[in-house]
Design a protein around this motif. Sequence first.
Motif, PDB file in Angstrom:
ATOM      1  N   GLY A  87     -56.376  57.105 -96.287  1.00 41.00           N
ATOM      2  CA  GLY A  87     -55.989  55.704 -96.401  1.00 41.00           C
ATOM      3  C   GLY A  87     -56.255  55.113 -97.765  1.00 41.00           C
ATOM      4  N   THR A  88     -55.975  53.836 -97.884  1.00 38.26           N
ATOM      5  CA  THR A  88     -56.252  53.092 -99.107  1.00 38.26           C
ATOM      6  C   THR A  88     -57.010  51.831 -98.734  1.00 38.26           C
ATOM      7  OG1 THR A  88     -54.129  51.928 -98.954  1.00 38.26           O
ATOM      8  CG2 THR A  88     -54.192  53.946-100.264  1.00 38.26           C
ATOM      9  N   LEU A  89     -57.946  51.453 -99.567  1.00 40.76           N
ATOM     10  CA  LEU A  89     -58.765  50.272 -99.341  1.00 40.76           C
ATOM     11  C   LEU A  89     -59.310  50.280 -97.916  1.00 40.76           C
ATOM     12  CD1 LEU A  89     -56.868  47.529-101.366  1.00 40.76           C
ATOM     13  CD2 LEU A  89     -58.959  48.714-101.968  1.00 40.76           C
ATOM     14  N   GLN A  90     -59.008  49.238 -97.152  1.00 43.14           N
ATOM     15  CA  GLN A  90     -59.672  49.074 -95.876  1.00 43.14           C
ATOM     16  C   GLN A  90     -59.001  49.841 -94.742  1.00 43.14           C
ATOM     17  OE1 GLN A  90     -62.452  47.814 -95.777  1.00 43.14           O
ATOM     18  NE2 GLN A  90     -62.856  47.658 -93.590  1.00 43.14           N
ATOM     19  N   GLN A  91     -57.776  50.302 -94.919  1.00 38.67           N
ATOM     20  CA  GLN A  91     -57.026  50.849 -93.805  1.00 38.67           C
ATOM     21  C   GLN A  91     -57.098  52.363 -93.756  1.00 38.67           C
ATOM     22  OE1 GLN A  91     -52.939  49.652 -93.743  1.00 38.67           O
ATOM     23  NE2 GLN A  91     -52.509  50.607 -91.765  1.00 38.67           N
ATOM     24  N   PHE A  92     -57.441  52.889 -92.596  1.00 37.88           N
ATOM     25  CA  PHE A  92     -57.385  54.327 -92.354  1.00 37.88           C
ATOM     26  C   PHE A  92     -55.935  54.678 -92.058  1.00 37.88           C
ATOM     27  CE2 PHE A  92     -57.346  58.055 -89.677  1.00 37.88           C
ATOM     28  CZ  PHE A  92     -58.396  58.845 -90.133  1.00 37.88           C
ATOM     29  N   VAL A  93     -55.367  55.558 -92.837  1.00 38.63           N
ATOM     30  CA  VAL A  93     -53.985  55.975 -92.621  1.00 38.63           C
ATOM     31  C   VAL A  93     -54.012  57.395 -92.071  1.00 38.63           C
ATOM     32  CG1 VAL A  93     -51.707  56.300 -93.639  1.00 38.63           C
ATOM     33  CG2 VAL A  93     -53.208  54.496 -94.501  1.00 38.63           C
ATOM     34  N   GLY A  94     -54.074  57.500 -90.772  1.00 35.85           N
ATOM     35  CA  GLY A  94     -54.125  58.815 -90.156  1.00 35.85           C
ATOM     36  C   GLY A  94     -52.753  59.451 -90.070  1.00 35.85           C
ATOM     37  N   PRO A  95     -52.695  60.762 -89.984  1.00 36.85           N
ATOM     38  CA  PRO A  95     -51.407  61.447 -89.863  1.00 36.85           C
ATOM     39  C   PRO A  95     -50.781  61.183 -88.502  1.00 36.85           C
ATOM     40  CG  PRO A  95     -53.185  63.005 -89.530  1.00 36.85           C
ATOM     41  CD  PRO A  95     -53.830  61.702 -89.948  1.00 36.85           C
ATOM     42  N   LYS A  96     -49.480  61.250 -88.442  1.00 36.86           N
ATOM     43  CA  LYS A  96     -48.766  61.140 -87.171  1.00 36.86           C
ATOM     44  C   LYS A  96     -48.765  62.519 -86.520  1.00 36.86           C
ATOM     45  CE  LYS A  96     -47.730  56.824 -87.897  1.00 36.86           C
ATOM     46  NZ  LYS A  96     -48.392  55.751 -87.111  1.00 36.86           N
ATOM     47  N   VAL A  97     -49.484  62.645 -85.448  1.00 33.67           N
ATOM     48  CA  VAL A  97     -49.598  63.939 -84.781  1.00 33.67           C
ATOM     49  C   VAL A  97     -49.189  63.806 -83.322  1.00 33.67           C
ATOM     50  CG1 VAL A  97     -51.431  64.734 -86.314  1.00 33.67           C
ATOM     51  CG2 VAL A  97     -52.025  63.574 -84.173  1.00 33.67           C
ATOM     52  N   VAL A  98     -48.892  64.943 -82.723  1.00 32.82           N
ATOM     53  CA  VAL A  98     -48.643  65.016 -81.284  1.00 32.82           C
ATOM     54  C   VAL A  98     -49.583  66.059 -80.705  1.00 32.82           C
ATOM     55  CG1 VAL A  98     -46.230  64.314 -81.484  1.00 32.82           C
ATOM     56  CG2 VAL A  98     -46.823  66.744 -81.558  1.00 32.82           C
ATOM     57  N   ASP A  99     -49.798  65.993 -79.419  1.00 31.06           N
ATOM     58  CA  ASP A  99     -50.646  66.959 -78.737  1.00 31.06           C
ATOM     59  C   ASP A  99     -49.806  68.194 -78.409  1.00 31.06           C
ATOM     60  OD1 ASP A  99     -52.830  65.231 -78.800  1.00 31.06           O
ATOM     61  OD2 ASP A  99     -52.182  64.222 -76.974  1.00 31.06           O
ATOM     62  N   ALA A 100     -50.067  69.267 -79.138  1.00 31.57           N
ATOM     63  CA  ALA A 100     -49.258  70.481 -79.019  1.00 31.57           C
ATOM     64  C   ALA A 100     -50.158  71.685 -78.787  1.00 31.57           C
ATOM     65  CB  ALA A 100     -48.426  70.681 -80.290  1.00 31.57           C
ATOM     66  N   PRO A 101     -49.689  72.680 -78.038  1.00 30.63           N
ATOM     67  CA  PRO A 101     -50.502  73.887 -77.798  1.00 30.63           C
ATOM     68  C   PRO A 101     -50.871  74.583 -79.104  1.00 30.63           C
ATOM     69  CG  PRO A 101     -48.622  73.818 -76.310  1.00 30.63           C
ATOM     70  CD  PRO A 101     -48.409  72.719 -77.303  1.00 30.63           C
ATOM     71  N   VAL A 102     -52.126  75.018 -79.174  1.00 30.91           N
ATOM     72  CA  VAL A 102     -52.619  75.762 -80.333  1.00 30.91           C
ATOM     73  C   VAL A 102     -52.725  77.217 -79.891  1.00 30.91           C
ATOM     74  CG1 VAL A 102     -54.439  75.973 -82.057  1.00 30.91           C
ATOM     75  CG2 VAL A 102     -53.898  73.730 -81.091  1.00 30.91           C
ATOM     76  N   THR A 103     -51.816  78.045 -80.368  1.00 30.99           N
ATOM     77  CA  THR A 103     -51.738  79.426 -79.896  1.00 30.99           C
ATOM     78  C   THR A 103     -51.953  80.456 -80.991  1.00 30.99           C
ATOM     79  OG1 THR A 103     -49.328  79.393 -80.184  1.00 30.99           O
ATOM     80  CG2 THR A 103     -50.183  78.799 -78.003  1.00 30.99           C
ATOM     81  N   VAL A 104     -51.833  80.050 -82.256  1.00 33.58           N
ATOM     82  CA  VAL A 104     -51.987  80.977 -83.371  1.00 33.58           C
ATOM     83  C   VAL A 104     -53.222  80.588 -84.166  1.00 33.58           C
ATOM     84  CG1 VAL A 104     -50.948  81.909 -85.471  1.00 33.58           C
ATOM     85  CG2 VAL A 104     -49.506  81.394 -83.484  1.00 33.58           C
ATOM     86  N   PHE A 105     -54.132  81.543 -84.364  1.00 32.17           N
ATOM     87  CA  PHE A 105     -55.370  81.303 -85.092  1.00 32.17           C
ATOM     88  C   PHE A 105     -55.444  82.278 -86.260  1.00 32.17           C
ATOM     89  CE2 PHE A 105     -55.991  79.763 -80.843  1.00 32.17           C
ATOM     90  CZ  PHE A 105     -56.785  78.630 -80.970  1.00 32.17           C
ATOM     91  N   ASP A 106     -56.006  81.819 -87.386  1.00 30.04           N
ATOM     92  CA  ASP A 106     -56.143  82.711 -88.530  1.00 30.04           C
ATOM     93  C   ASP A 106     -57.346  83.637 -88.329  1.00 30.04           C
ATOM     94  OD1 ASP A 106     -58.436  81.281 -89.189  1.00 30.04           O
ATOM     95  OD2 ASP A 106     -57.575  80.309 -90.949  1.00 30.04           O
TER      96      ASP A 106
END
Length: 690
Positions: A305-324
Amino acid sequence: MGFPKAVDRRSFLAAAAALGASAAWGGARAAPSRLAYAERRDLFPEGVGSGDPQGDSVILWTRRPPQDGKASPRLTVEVAEDESFQRVVATAPAIHGEDSDWTVRVLVGGLKPSREYWYRFVGDDGFGSRVGRTSTAPALDDPRQVRFTFVSCQNVNQGAQNAYRRMIWEDERAPPDQRLDFVMHLGDFIYEIVWYPEDRPQGMYDRRIRDIVRYPDGRKFQDLHLPTTLTDYRAVYRAYLHDPDVQDARARFAFVHMWDNHEFSWRGYQGIEKFGKDVVWAQTRKVAANQAWFEYQPARVKQAGTLQQFVGPKVVDAPVTVFDAQGLGQEPNNLAAIESLTGYRSLRFGRHVEIILTDQHSYRTEDPFDTPQAASVSFKDFPDFAPTEVTQALDAGRAHNGGQPPASFSLGGKEVDNFRKAGPPVTMLGAKQKAWFFDTLKASKATWKVWGATNGTLELRADFQNLPPELPRWPGAGYADGGGGDWSGCLGERAEVYDFVRDHKLTGFAIVSGDRHSFWAGLAAKALPPEAFEPVGVAYITGSISAPGMVEAFEHNLPKDLPLRPLYLRDMPDGKPEPTVNMLLRHGVKATLEYARTGDLAKARALSNPDLSPHLSFVDMGGHGYAVVRADAHAFETEFVCIPRPLERSATPDGGPLAYRVVHRTPLWNPGEHPRLEQKVLEGNPKLSI
């Protein structure tokens, strides 16, 4: 590390913006306040706070929500050298708005090192917050002693925060040169799992359930209520800051905050939650949890974010199936949620102390002992323990035994599948954070490199292989340990850290942790007998502020007819069990069984197993309170201040009586030497803990 001495106003403003804060410059000549001010704490219901002090700057915080349908007024922050604000050194606008839930973050620069300052926020209606007190860090070359407390695990839903009252009471009466420089909060500032009184009318153990928050959205799991949205997470932070003792502590001390698991999810890791056997893809909740933490905790953390505002990413709840290869979920929403807020950082306090904080949950792999398969390596006769050889294999995964992990374990005459034989080694830190951690450790010029690890690093183990034949037979090949959950189940990566300290000949390596709801003091070593015991540092764990601990759980849940009950609890004539588990971990089964039979402490200690816990000097699995550190050129000293179980708020200003006060001192050691601990009981009787 603070700003350079020649920092200009433009550089300072850029630094404030990078931290998501408004800016105030304290370089003005001290002068009386020009603001009309009438204190109205009701208009600032969450109080004030300050955080991450450095020699020339500190972050200030408050919240002023709209009242009675009226718009919240514009705010001004004042910083003064005196409590009456006759020597104001900084005045600046304090930006707040609906996007930040009306919270305010102001970075104040141009301050003098090792100074007390007072601050307040004033609306253009003339109504102001309570007055807060803070202090700046010593300058980088200042040789004075550094004093701080470390705390964790406050549960306002289930207990009272009497530890803060004791801390404030003692600090107010200390000589000015002996007051605390800051409070390090090592996580579980909130507990996101909340019981409503009607769902648990019987309470929790002997504790009364307090009606602190109702989640506007939320979900219910069994009899627990859980946050699901930003609105929910904000609500629980406000509830915790309405506790008078939490609020008073924030108003008196500068805090250094790091999150643990409950700031996101009880059994969460990365952007994933677990409830029972269900896995919940929770990237939106991870971002919401990060945003609420950012808004309510004054800290020098990185966000988008900038200054006072937290600018979080736009995300969706998606299955996590691939791991490094390090076990990090590569699903884009998972990575974006994790990266929405970076909490790991270092802070320098004079010549002798550098605090290095790490995040143990955002980058970690799944805990092998928190899977359905783990039931196959747990045993009802030995609650909360697993065979050490199993823990080691599950931790290392496919890397165990030089890349040849066993296909199964022989346990109690049965073959049990090694369900981790193809998985990656467990990590708490993740590759990127670990590289930063090692670079920071190596570069530190401070006498004491203090790792704020949030989760305990001292190994807890028992010698069940020494049980007499009439008792249940231990199914393992040797020692038992506490399994996973913290660094006691992340042995490979912990060994990496300790080997790095050894190989780079770093002295003054100290670890402070929380999370276990218990007091521990000991030496940091990657292995215990029968392997070589070679400590490279000292390690401490603080008891919880108020959350229930293992002893409390045993008192209420351990079956009366459990054959090994005397190793956990000694049932006393008055009906209140005594925690023999402390002696089990410190001295072993022979000593504990002797004490449970005779009550003769000296006779029991004479049977202590010297190979069980050469790393431990102290363990109290039921302790509440806080730990005070005093560090200088010569020694690192940690004092445990233990209070009775905080079931209700104390009626006295000092927070109530003490259970004990014990100090451990470590003289600074030279490269190639091993550290040592000196113990002294100052007050009370810790009894089975030593």
